[in-house]
Design an enzyme around this catalytic site. Structure first.
Site: not given
Ligand SMILES: *[C@@H]1O[C@H](CO)[C@@H](O)[C@H](O)[C@H]1NC(C)=O
Ligand SMILES: *[C@@H]1O[C@H](CO)[C@@H](O)[C@H](O)[C@H]1NC(C)=O
Length: 253
Positions: A143, A148
């Protein structure tokens, strides 16, 4: 016109040889949000696995729109939705929001890599959790959170080797009302691991390393999740997350 023809052939010949030598080709062009047909060529709605994940929003195509080359995702408060289930736990659904995922999977091959870039306008309000990220097609990790925002006023850049072995870089996110450019460069480092460079507004913010990410296919996702890692309660009013000039280039040989 006639006399130009041999020259045109010569130019086309040398231009088409160039990308092969450079091993660089576009996977998602900057025009993918320009029309529904462009969008449909490169993207699907929702997460690759469905409408729910790890927060209080359920994804719906109705919350995603495009205009003038800009993608807009709107989260709105709702009631009466059945809860989501994640990691064996039930999560109450309080919002309808949107996610898109690339049709292509991204698998760095030996000596290769990718550049992911775009311009984003992201909220940093508590309880809003917009993201631009890559995650494993099979199992987990890889990941890479290319950007974000977890409702704190910061922007986060993260790489997961395991759930506990994470490099996370949080920096101040200036003027959230403006678009900021994000670029993430992934390169094979040694035949096994990836070197990952994170840029904001063309400035290198961090370099991280993903163990064993070479040869592992990844999904590309843009979504506006709510609450979860960004805290609660989230806002009562609508939240908007926008992206434009999204591009993906491959350096895989
Ligand atoms: C990913 O790439 C590796 C080689 O770099 C290849 O062996 C593997 O089959 C690829 N996986 C997928 C799902 O394409
Ligand atoms: C992840 O693995 C890479 C390659 O082994 C290593 O360089 C990096 O430091 C690891 N990250 C963390 C957070 O331990």
């Amino acid at each position: 016109m006639r006399s130009l023809k041999p020259l045109a052939v010569l130019l086309l010949g040398s231009l088409s040889a160039y990308p092969a030598a450079d091993a660089k080709h576009v996977m998602i062009p900057a025009t993918s949000f320009d029309s529904q047909s462009n969008f449909d060529a490169d993207w699907d709605y929702n997460y690759p696995w469905g409408t729910d994940h790890n927060g209080a929003a359920r994804m719906s195509k109705s919350q995603v729109s495009m205009s003038g080359g800009t993608l807009t995702i709107t989260a709105k408060k709702v009631s009466g939705e059945k809860p989501a289930t994640h990691g064996g736990k039930q999560i109450p659904i309080k919002y309808l929001s949107g996610a898109i995922s690339a049709k292509e999977h991204f698998n760095v091959s030996r000596g290769g890599g990718y550049d992911f870039s775009g311009e984003f306008r992201a909220t940093t309000t508590r309880g809003t959790w917009p993201a631009f990220w890559l995650t494993a097609v099979k199992g987990w990790p890889p990941e890479v959170d290319m950007a974000e925002w977890k409702g704190s006023g910061k922007i986060s850049f993260n790489t997961f080797n395991t759930s506990s072995q994470v490099k996370a870089k949080d920096v101040n996110y200036p003027s959230p009302g403006d678009f900021h450019s994000i670029r993430c460069e992934l390169r094979d480092q040694n035949g096994k691991d990836l070197a990952i460079k994170f840029f904001m507004d063309d400035k290198l913010i961090d370099t991280q390393y993903g163990r064993g990410f070479v040869g592992q296919p990844m999904y590309l996702i843009i979504n506006l999740q709510m609450e979860g890692s960004s805290g609660s309660p989230g806002p009562n009013e609508d939240t908007v997350y926008q992206a434009r000039k999204l591009e993906v280039w491959s350096y895989n040989p």
